[in-house]
Design a protein around this motif. Structure first.
Motif, mmCIF file in Angstrom:
data_model
loop_
_atom_site.group_PDB
_atom_site.id
_atom_site.type_symbol
_atom_site.label_atom_id
_atom_site.label_comp_id
_atom_site.label_asym_id
_atom_site.label_seq_id
_atom_site.Cartn_x
_atom_site.Cartn_y
_atom_site.Cartn_z
ATOM 1 N N GLU A 164 0.814 -1.218 0.000
ATOM 2 C CA GLU A 164 0.000 0.000 0.000
ATOM 3 C C GLU A 164 0.847 1.266 0.000
ATOM 4 O OE1 GLU A 164 -2.749 -0.092 3.198
ATOM 5 O OE2 GLU A 164 -3.692 -1.982 2.591
ATOM 6 N N ASN A 165 2.114 1.162 0.413
ATOM 7 C CA ASN A 165 2.980 2.340 0.497
ATOM 8 C C ASN A 165 4.340 2.002 -0.114
ATOM 9 O OD1 ASN A 165 1.252 4.049 2.621
ATOM 10 N ND2 ASN A 165 1.379 1.928 3.363
ATOM 11 N N PRO A 166 4.401 1.766 -1.434
ATOM 12 C CA PRO A 166 5.631 1.254 -2.049
ATOM 13 C C PRO A 166 6.804 2.217 -2.019
ATOM 14 C CG PRO A 166 4.020 1.851 -3.723
ATOM 15 C CD PRO A 166 3.307 1.940 -2.412
ATOM 16 N N ASP A 167 6.536 3.507 -1.846
ATOM 17 C CA ASP A 167 7.618 4.494 -1.859
ATOM 18 C C ASP A 167 7.887 5.087 -0.487
ATOM 19 O OD1 ASP A 167 7.938 4.169 -4.607
ATOM 20 O OD2 ASP A 167 6.445 5.710 -5.073
ATOM 21 N N ASP A 168 7.432 4.422 0.557
ATOM 22 C CA ASP A 168 7.653 4.936 1.910
ATOM 23 C C ASP A 168 9.111 4.679 2.322
ATOM 24 O OD1 ASP A 168 5.933 5.677 4.617
ATOM 25 O OD2 ASP A 168 7.742 4.514 5.018
ATOM 26 N N ALA B 135 18.099 -4.444 -4.371
ATOM 27 C CA ALA B 135 16.977 -3.842 -5.089
ATOM 28 C C ALA B 135 16.253 -2.819 -4.220
ATOM 29 C CB ALA B 135 16.006 -4.936 -5.541
ATOM 30 N N THR B 136 16.099 -3.130 -2.938
ATOM 31 C CA THR B 136 15.425 -2.203 -2.018
ATOM 32 C C THR B 136 16.259 -0.942 -1.814
ATOM 33 O OG1 THR B 136 14.382 -4.062 -0.875
ATOM 34 C CG2 THR B 136 14.407 -1.957 0.267
ATOM 35 N N LEU B 137 17.568 -1.094 -1.663
ATOM 36 C CA LEU B 137 18.438 0.078 -1.496
ATOM 37 C C LEU B 137 18.416 0.963 -2.741
ATOM 38 C CD1 LEU B 137 21.509 -1.534 0.302
ATOM 39 C CD2 LEU B 137 19.844 0.039 1.295
ATOM 40 N N ASP B 138 18.379 0.340 -3.926
ATOM 41 C CA ASP B 138 18.287 1.127 -5.169
ATOM 42 C C ASP B 138 16.965 1.884 -5.232
ATOM 43 O OD1 ASP B 138 20.770 0.194 -5.925
ATOM 44 O OD2 ASP B 138 19.975 -1.386 -7.248
ATOM 45 N N HIS B 139 15.883 1.229 -4.833
ATOM 46 C CA HIS B 139 14.570 1.884 -4.808
ATOM 47 C C HIS B 139 14.579 3.055 -3.816
ATOM 48 C CE1 HIS B 139 9.900 1.342 -4.421
ATOM 49 N NE2 HIS B 139 10.252 2.540 -4.872
ATOM 50 N N LEU B 140 15.208 2.843 -2.670
ATOM 51 C CA LEU B 140 15.298 3.912 -1.675
ATOM 52 C C LEU B 140 16.038 5.119 -2.243
ATOM 53 C CD1 LEU B 140 14.805 4.790 1.294
ATOM 54 C CD2 LEU B 140 17.013 3.762 1.843
ATOM 55 N N ASP B 141 17.118 4.882 -2.976
ATOM 56 C CA ASP B 141 17.858 5.986 -3.596
ATOM 57 C C ASP B 141 16.978 6.753 -4.577
ATOM 58 O OD1 ASP B 141 20.142 5.408 -2.182
ATOM 59 O OD2 ASP B 141 21.052 4.207 -3.778
#
Length: 619
Positions: free
Chosen positions: A265-269, A291-297
């Motif tokens: 529900e909150n993919p960019d949190d 992949a999660t760290l890249d998304h966080l960046d």
């Protein structure tokens, strides 16, 4: 100057008439006009009033009361914060002994988002009335705004000393100031005092959960975040916090059970992404971690916190060069000096190719029975090896090391070490292993070409967040026909978690047994039992540097002793740059006990002293 309307002029005259600071006599004689004209001023004519007072100030610029009234009119206009602050400041400058005007100037500059100027004027007010608690309280707020939390706490303590009420709001603010300074123990104590006297609330429970998590006390942190949820706290904040605590506490599966549905529900949190990255690192799901760290960046952009998180999570999985040096001596005068160098290439986290070498110089007194079998007092053992470590499936990984060991005296042999790790769940990891190498305990052992084979099983179990239990059992067989076994049990319980100090208490039991007592230069009792009660101290200087100290009193007994005798170990290790590109570890340890000599098992004053240095360069 622009012309003003007759209506505006008359309004200005009315304002001037009713202001006791401007013309007291006229104001006293026109009470009814005062009420009517002020009402009109409040509703429609602030602009005209500003024009009028500026005309007056052109004639009398030194009137503090006129500047103050102009400032009040500018405030009423709603969008003139900076102009109002400048007018209040002029009024305060013209009346340097008027504390109220200094406070009004400070307040106005605060509204105008100019904390440094506000701080200057509140300081003037304190100089005029040094015992006013509200002035010290306001100064504390401004100092915190300027990131000077030490000064802010001192000012607040002065406010309390001068009579500022110690109520829920002021105590929570004091606790927050201490939290920002890293005084986590003091901050938590104050917040718990507030809960005791005023009852809990969402904000208090949330702050306390965060405070205890900063100290590494995840059990208490999780308790408070559950209180936060029960008090009606936000579900998303609850998911963010609890998943984070569980991830740092090495409960990745439990963490992901919370964070995964929340991310749907909150993919960019950002907070959820941080928890997910940590949980995947702890679960050795390095692909998902990356992949999660890249998304966080992508979500946060250039961000110091995200950069530091990546540095921490990938520190142990980067390519590196690892150099180690050691030296030791003991009661038998067996001196060992040497070191190793390992080069690791990590094509991706979790997969490593290593090449390494080591060399050690051992010496013992000639004729002691620990020297070489030709009575020479020294020998050099060297080894070169290659190793591969890789994941085999989800939660299963293994490694194989193959090398050759040789000495300057002649004996050589194959060095092997293979391990299989199975992470059963959040609480249990089992390792199966086999190793063989020349037995390096004395020049005599190496010169005889004694090879030790070991097959072992090691289990780590963490039944609760404060408990760590490790059990290891091994079977030994040597090429001098000797066989034996070892067992070791370690239990550790967290005792204290503070912002700068951690203390744990443990138990360690070690058992060794060999079939034969051979004169081949190594300790081979038919049965030895040793029990320690270690106390672990860790002094945290910052997130990367710290000092660990372990004091382990205990007892020991082997087959040649008629009773248990005292034994003890003291060790220290300093770590610099735990997650930095350069890491340095320096350690020293000392053992004293009633047994252990390779010459005579029944030795009451056996000791061992050693130290080491480790340098790691990450790439």
């Amino acid at each position: 100057m622009a012309k003003i309307s007759i209506k505006a002029a008359l309004l200005g005259a009315a304002i001037l008439a009713v202001s006791s600071l401007v013309m007291p006599a006229w104001a006293q004689n026109n009470e009814e006009s005062k009420e009517q004209d002020l009402a009109t001023e409040d509703q429609r004519y602030w602009k005209a009033a500003e024009v009028f007072y500026r005309r007056l100030l052109e004639k009398e610029p030194g009137r503090s009361d006129l500047w103050k009234r102009l400032a009040e009119i500018l405030v009423e206009q709603g969008d003139r914060d900076e102009d109002a602050a400048e007018a209040f400041a002029r009024a305060a400058d013209l009346a340097p002994d008027n504390a109220n005007l200094q406070v009004e100037a400070a307040s106005s500059y605060s509204v105008a988002d100019q904390p440094r100027k506000a701080f200057s004027y509140i300081t003037r007010a304190i100089q005029i009335e040094p015992n006013n608690p509200e002035y010290w309280n306001s100064r504390s707020v401004l100092e915190a705004w300027l990131d000077d939390y030490v000064a802010a706490e001192k000012s607040m303590q002065r406010a309390f000393a001068n009579g500022l009420p110690r109520n829920e709001d002021t105590l929570v603010r004091l606790a927050t100031l201490q939290q920002w300074q890293g005084k986590l123990k003091e901050s938590a104590a104050i917040m718990e005092e507030v809960i005791e006297h005023y009852g809990g609330g969402e904000v208090l429970f949330l702050n306390l959960a965060r405070l205890y998590s900063y100290r590494g006390n995840y059990v208490t942190a999780i308790g408070y975040i559950e209180n936060y949820k029960e008090a009606g706290g936000d579900e998303l904040d609850y998911a963010r916090e609890k998943s984070l605590y569980l991830a740092w506490a090495d409960r990745p599966d439990a963490s992901k059970a919370i964070v995964t549905p929340a991310l749907v529900e909150n993919p960019d949190d950002p907070d959820l992404l941080i928890s997910n990255a940590i949980a995947n690192q702890r679960a050795r799901d390095f692909k998902e971690m990356e992949a999660t760290l890249d998304h966080l960046d992508q979500v946060t952009g250039p961000n110091a916190e995200a950069k530091e998180l990546r540095r921490i999570l990938t520190a142990d999985s980067r390519s590196n060069a690892d150099a180690r040096f050691m030296a030791s001596t003991d009661r038998d005068d067996i001196d060992i000096i040497g070191g190793s160098l390992t080069l690791t290439y990590a094509p991706r986290p979790g997969t490593y190719f290593r090449v390494g070498g080591e060399s050690y110089y051992l010496s013992a007194p000639s004729g002691s029975g620990l020297d070489r079998n030709d009575n020479n007092d020294s020998i050099v053992k060297s080894t070169a090896w290659v190793e591969v470590e890789a994941p085999l499936s989800d939660n299963v990984w293994g490694s194989v090391l193959v090398g050759e060991t040789f000495t300057d005296f002649g004996p050589d042999d194959i060095k092997l070490n293979t391990q299989l790790h199975i992470r059963a769940n959040d609480k249990t990891t089992v390792t199966f292993g086999y190793s063989r190498d020349l037995f390096m305990t004395s020049p005599r052992t190496l010169s005889l070409g004694i090879v030790q084979n070991e097959a072992f099983i090691n289990t780590v179990w963490t039944p609760g967040l404060k408990w760590y239990i490790e059990a290891k059992g091994s079977y030994l067989w040597l090429n001098d026909t000797n066989e034996g076994g070892t067992g070791e049990l370690t239990v550790i319980r967290q005792i204290i978690r503070r912002d700068k100090v951690n203390i744990d208490l443990g138990f360690n039991g070690t058992w060794i047994s060999y079939d034969k007592d051979l004169p081949n230069g190594y300790y081979d009792p038919s049965f030895m039992q040793r029990y320690f009660v270690p106390i672990y101290f860790y002094f945290k200087f910052n997130d990367n540097d710290g000092l660990s100290v372990t004091v382990s009193p205990g007892v020991i007994k082997d087959n040649n002793m008629d009773r248990f005798k005292f034994a003890g170990v003291v060790s220290m290790e300093y770590t610099y740059g735990l997650h930095r590109d350069w890491m340095v570890k320096a350690n020293v340890s000392a053992y004293i006990g009633g047994s252990g000599s390779a010459i005579d098992l029944n030795v009451s004053n056996y000791y061992f002293v050693g130290g080491g240095l480790r340098l790691v360069r990450r790439f």
